[in-house]
Scaffold this motif. Sequence first.
Motif, PDB file in Angstrom:
ATOM      1  N   THR A 167      -4.312  -5.416   7.370  1.00 28.33           N
ATOM      2  CA  THR A 167      -4.858  -4.073   7.131  1.00 28.33           C
ATOM      3  C   THR A 167      -4.047  -3.396   6.030  1.00 28.33           C
ATOM      4  O   THR A 167      -2.886  -3.743   5.805  1.00 28.33           O
ATOM      5  N   GLY A 168      -4.665  -2.453   5.340  1.00 27.32           N
ATOM      6  CA  GLY A 168      -3.976  -1.815   4.220  1.00 27.32           C
ATOM      7  C   GLY A 168      -3.764  -2.805   3.088  1.00 27.32           C
ATOM      8  O   GLY A 168      -2.805  -2.705   2.309  1.00 27.32           O
ATOM      9  N   ALA A 169      -4.701  -3.736   2.977  1.00 30.21           N
ATOM     10  CA  ALA A 169      -4.546  -4.860   2.042  1.00 30.21           C
ATOM     11  C   ALA A 169      -4.466  -4.415   0.595  1.00 30.21           C
ATOM     12  O   ALA A 169      -3.892  -5.101  -0.235  1.00 30.21           O
ATOM     13  N   ALA A 170      -5.035  -3.237   0.281  1.00 25.19           N
ATOM     14  CA  ALA A 170      -5.031  -2.762  -1.107  1.00 25.19           C
ATOM     15  C   ALA A 170      -3.796  -1.919  -1.422  1.00 25.19           C
ATOM     16  O   ALA A 170      -3.640  -1.441  -2.550  1.00 25.19           O
ATOM     17  N   GLY A 171      -2.920  -1.746  -0.470  1.00 28.14           N
ATOM     18  CA  GLY A 171      -1.718  -0.940  -0.693  1.00 28.14           C
ATOM     19  C   GLY A 171      -0.619  -1.742  -1.365  1.00 28.14           C
ATOM     20  O   GLY A 171      -0.793  -2.922  -1.677  1.00 28.14           O
ATOM     21  N   GLN A 172       0.529  -1.102  -1.564  1.00 24.71           N
ATOM     22  CA  GLN A 172       1.588  -1.798  -2.315  1.00 24.71           C
ATOM     23  C   GLN A 172       2.263  -2.895  -1.489  1.00 24.71           C
ATOM     24  O   GLN A 172       2.622  -3.939  -2.046  1.00 24.71           O
ATOM     25  N   ILE A 173       2.408  -2.714  -0.189  1.00 23.26           N
ATOM     26  CA  ILE A 173       2.950  -3.823   0.616  1.00 23.26           C
ATOM     27  C   ILE A 173       1.931  -4.961   0.641  1.00 23.26           C
ATOM     28  O   ILE A 173       2.290  -6.140   0.490  1.00 23.26           O
ATOM     29  N   GLY A 174       0.663  -4.609   0.802  1.00 23.73           N
ATOM     30  CA  GLY A 174      -0.395  -5.628   0.783  1.00 23.73           C
ATOM     31  C   GLY A 174      -0.333  -6.484  -0.466  1.00 23.73           C
ATOM     32  O   GLY A 174      -0.444  -7.713  -0.405  1.00 23.73           O
ATOM     33  N   LEU A 211      -8.619  -5.960   5.665  1.00 23.47           N
ATOM     34  CA  LEU A 211      -9.256  -4.778   6.259  1.00 23.47           C
ATOM     35  C   LEU A 211      -8.744  -3.533   5.542  1.00 23.47           C
ATOM     36  O   LEU A 211      -7.534  -3.290   5.489  1.00 23.47           O
ATOM     37  N   GLU A 212      -9.675  -2.785   4.997  1.00 19.00           N
ATOM     38  CA  GLU A 212      -9.332  -1.543   4.288  1.00 19.00           C
ATOM     39  C   GLU A 212     -10.249  -0.428   4.763  1.00 19.00           C
ATOM     40  O   GLU A 212     -11.225  -0.658   5.484  1.00 19.00           O
ATOM     41  N   ILE A 213      -9.931   0.783   4.362  1.00 18.13           N
ATOM     42  CA  ILE A 213     -10.889   1.870   4.508  1.00 18.13           C
ATOM     43  C   ILE A 213     -11.867   1.748   3.327  1.00 18.13           C
ATOM     44  O   ILE A 213     -11.538   1.086   2.324  1.00 18.13           O
ATOM     45  N   PRO A 214     -13.037   2.367   3.422  1.00 13.74           N
ATOM     46  CA  PRO A 214     -14.039   2.179   2.358  1.00 13.74           C
ATOM     47  C   PRO A 214     -13.490   2.442   0.947  1.00 13.74           C
ATOM     48  O   PRO A 214     -13.778   1.674   0.017  1.00 13.74           O
ATOM     49  N   LEU A 246      -0.654  -5.307  10.683  1.00 13.09           N
ATOM     50  CA  LEU A 246      -1.187  -3.942  10.624  1.00 13.09           C
ATOM     51  C   LEU A 246      -0.293  -3.097   9.722  1.00 13.09           C
ATOM     52  O   LEU A 246       0.702  -2.536  10.167  1.00 13.09           O
ATOM     53  N   VAL A 247      -0.667  -3.082   8.463  1.00 13.50           N
ATOM     54  CA  VAL A 247       0.153  -2.448   7.427  1.00 13.50           C
ATOM     55  C   VAL A 247      -0.372  -1.052   7.080  1.00 13.50           C
ATOM     56  O   VAL A 247       0.396  -0.124   6.852  1.00 13.50           O
ATOM     57  N   GLY A 248      -1.674  -0.895   7.017  1.00 12.01           N
ATOM     58  CA  GLY A 248      -2.273   0.387   6.638  1.00 12.01           C
ATOM     59  C   GLY A 248      -2.010   1.445   7.690  1.00 12.01           C
ATOM     60  O   GLY A 248      -2.178   1.200   8.885  1.00 12.01           O
ATOM     61  N   ALA A 249      -1.579   2.607   7.271  1.00  7.19           N
ATOM     62  CA  ALA A 249      -1.306   3.708   8.203  1.00  7.19           C
ATOM     63  C   ALA A 249      -1.484   5.013   7.458  1.00  7.19           C
ATOM     64  O   ALA A 249      -1.668   5.039   6.240  1.00  7.19           O
ATOM     65  N   PRO A 283      -8.353   2.502  17.723  1.00  5.84           N
ATOM     66  CA  PRO A 283      -9.529   1.668  17.438  1.00  5.84           C
ATOM     67  C   PRO A 283      -9.170   0.246  16.979  1.00  5.84           C
ATOM     68  O   PRO A 283      -9.872  -0.715  17.328  1.00  5.84           O
ATOM     69  N   GLN A 284      -8.103   0.098  16.225  1.00  6.98           N
ATOM     70  CA  GLN A 284      -7.729  -1.264  15.798  1.00  6.98           C
ATOM     71  C   GLN A 284      -7.266  -2.100  17.000  1.00  6.98           C
ATOM     72  O   GLN A 284      -7.575  -3.288  17.091  1.00  6.98           O
ATOM     73  N   GLY A 285      -6.524  -1.459  17.923  1.00  2.32           N
ATOM     74  CA  GLY A 285      -6.112  -2.170  19.144  1.00  2.32           C
ATOM     75  C   GLY A 285      -7.325  -2.628  19.938  1.00  2.32           C
ATOM     76  O   GLY A 285      -7.387  -3.767  20.415  1.00  2.32           O
ATOM     77  N   VAL A 289       2.975  -4.803  13.720  1.00  6.13           N
ATOM     78  CA  VAL A 289       2.691  -3.490  13.139  1.00  6.13           C
ATOM     79  C   VAL A 289       3.809  -3.120  12.165  1.00  6.13           C
ATOM     80  O   VAL A 289       4.986  -3.081  12.536  1.00  6.13           O
ATOM     81  N   VAL A 290       3.399  -2.882  10.917  1.00  8.18           N
ATOM     82  CA  VAL A 290       4.320  -2.478   9.854  1.00  8.18           C
ATOM     83  C   VAL A 290       4.157  -0.987   9.552  1.00  8.18           C
ATOM     84  O   VAL A 290       5.124  -0.283   9.268  1.00  8.18           O
ATOM     85  N   GLY A 291       2.923  -0.498   9.619  1.00  6.08           N
ATOM     86  CA  GLY A 291       2.614   0.894   9.266  1.00  6.08           C
ATOM     87  C   GLY A 291       3.355   1.879  10.156  1.00  6.08           C
ATOM     88  O   GLY A 291       3.387   1.730  11.379  1.00  6.08           O
ATOM     89  N   ASN A 292       3.946   2.881   9.550  1.00  2.06           N
ATOM     90  CA  ASN A 292       4.763   3.841  10.293  1.00  2.06           C
ATOM     91  C   ASN A 292       3.952   4.977  10.923  1.00  2.06           C
ATOM     92  O   ASN A 292       2.917   5.333  10.401  1.00  2.06           O
ATOM     93  N   PRO A 293       4.474   5.562  12.013  1.00  2.00           N
ATOM     94  CA  PRO A 293       5.677   5.171  12.766  1.00  2.00           C
ATOM     95  C   PRO A 293       5.417   3.870  13.530  1.00  2.00           C
ATOM     96  O   PRO A 293       4.651   3.869  14.503  1.00  2.00           O
ATOM     97  N   ALA A 309       6.492  -4.654  16.687  1.00  2.00           N
ATOM     98  CA  ALA A 309       6.678  -3.703  15.578  1.00  2.00           C
ATOM     99  C   ALA A 309       7.805  -4.220  14.689  1.00  2.00           C
ATOM    100  O   ALA A 309       8.737  -4.867  15.159  1.00  2.00           O
ATOM    101  N   MET A 310       7.708  -3.911  13.407  1.00  4.21           N
ATOM    102  CA  MET A 310       8.651  -4.513  12.458  1.00  4.21           C
ATOM    103  C   MET A 310       9.958  -3.745  12.319  1.00  4.21           C
ATOM    104  O   MET A 310       9.977  -2.605  11.867  1.00  4.21           O
ATOM    105  N   THR A 311      11.057  -4.396  12.706  1.00  6.71           N
ATOM    106  CA  THR A 311      12.394  -3.912  12.365  1.00  6.71           C
ATOM    107  C   THR A 311      13.158  -4.994  11.601  1.00  6.71           C
ATOM    108  O   THR A 311      14.360  -4.889  11.399  1.00  6.71           O
ATOM    109  N   ASN A 369      14.391   2.410  17.455  1.00  7.61           N
ATOM    110  CA  ASN A 369      13.224   2.811  16.673  1.00  7.61           C
ATOM    111  C   ASN A 369      13.407   2.417  15.207  1.00  7.61           C
ATOM    112  O   ASN A 369      14.526   2.482  14.685  1.00  7.61           O
ATOM    113  N   HIS A 370      12.323   2.060  14.533  1.00  6.39           N
ATOM    114  CA  HIS A 370      12.370   1.903  13.070  1.00  6.39           C
ATOM    115  C   HIS A 370      12.321   3.302  12.473  1.00  6.39           C
ATOM    116  O   HIS A 370      11.264   3.802  12.080  1.00  6.39           O
ATOM    117  N   SER A 371      13.471   3.947  12.448  1.00  3.53           N
ATOM    118  CA  SER A 371      13.578   5.322  11.938  1.00  3.53           C
ATOM    119  C   SER A 371      15.053   5.546  11.646  1.00  3.53           C
ATOM    120  O   SER A 371      15.870   4.631  11.825  1.00  3.53           O
TER     121      SER A 371
END
Length: 328
Positions: free
Chosen positions: A10-17, A41-44, A86-89, A111-113, A128-132, A154-156, A186-188
């Motif tokens: 997800t978030g495939a068009a983003g910079q991590i993608g 998977l992206e948003i429209p 799951l990168v897009g957030a 909804p993705q879950g 899950v990479v997308g924050n939080p 979740a990614m740490t 937490n990844h924070s």
Amino acid sequence: TRTPVNVTVTGAAGQIGYALLFRIASGHLLGADVPVKLRLLEIPQGVKAAEGTAMELDDCAFPLLKGIDIFDDPNAGFAGANIGLLVGARPRTAGMERGDLLSANGGIFGPQGKAINDNAADDIRVLVVGNPANTNALIAQNHAPDVPADRFTAMTRLDHNRAVAQLAKKLGVGVDDVKRLTIWGNHSATQYPDIFHAEVAGKNAAEAIADEKWLSDDFIPTVAKRGAAIIDARGASSAASAANAAIDHVYTWVNGTAEGDWTSAGVVSDGSYGVPAGLMSSFPVTAKNGTFEIVQGLDINEYSRARIDASVQELVEERDAVKGLGLI
Ligand code: NAX
């Protein structure tokens, strides 16, 4: 010949993608002998850019890449998925309160879950990479009652790799000499990178360092605030290193940790080390046969206890907030 593994990003068009997809397609996620099919998977609004990335993936002529499909509907995007990244957030924007941030992300990860629950393959493994990231993973996991809870993580690993690199630099050794480092919580900014059980070239890292001031005033804040330092220097958030950590996380999960070593990952707590059961918290973990297990029996000193508790407290507050918002 092997059946290709379906990897949904997800978030495939983003910079991590953009940093991630080429490494998945070239065999770094699962291994040099494992064919993959990518499901983006992206948003429209992101679909056109994802199509551009797919064109470039074609142009690499990767032998292991057996197909690319692009979706803007989570049910279709996760159909048959074996791995979900799951990168897009929804990022925090100026003036956004924590409740708004959690609600916006609940609207994505709930909804993705559910889409994963209803459509993914039986062996689905989710990062899950997308924050939080921890709380987004908790939300997704809570919407997938038919999937074993330990398939959501979740990614740490980026924090882990950052800590390994800082410690190796301080002691003048190679990164491969550093073992058994742990990111807790937490990844924070509250995360706790723990060197008390770490080994450097066979010696205990905390004893080798023997400098609590460096630990408290340099190492821990450098690791915890590294993301902000990257933004400051690069003018954009970590992307290639985040993609690399996602690759490492899944590769380790599927292929296992080395004997005597461990890594860090956000996993559903079983109550170990006083972390409330059900929370998605980072722990020291080994991986074997495709399953992460929390390393047991470590002595936690007072210094570590206070820091683990503080980060876990933040996770409790995030969980209570998403519960209060009806997101889990
Ligand atoms: P970008 O803004 O470049 O890309 C995000 C992409 O996600 C966009 O293309 C957007 O259209 C898409 N997207 C948004 N909502 C979506 C949805 N509902 N379904 C599918 N796609 C959707 O962000 P990028 O720099 O790639 O970072 C992605 C996420 O990783 C952010 O949340 C970021 O905070 C997080 N990070 C997490 C890290 C970690 O260690 N866990 C480190 C790096 C990074 O900061």
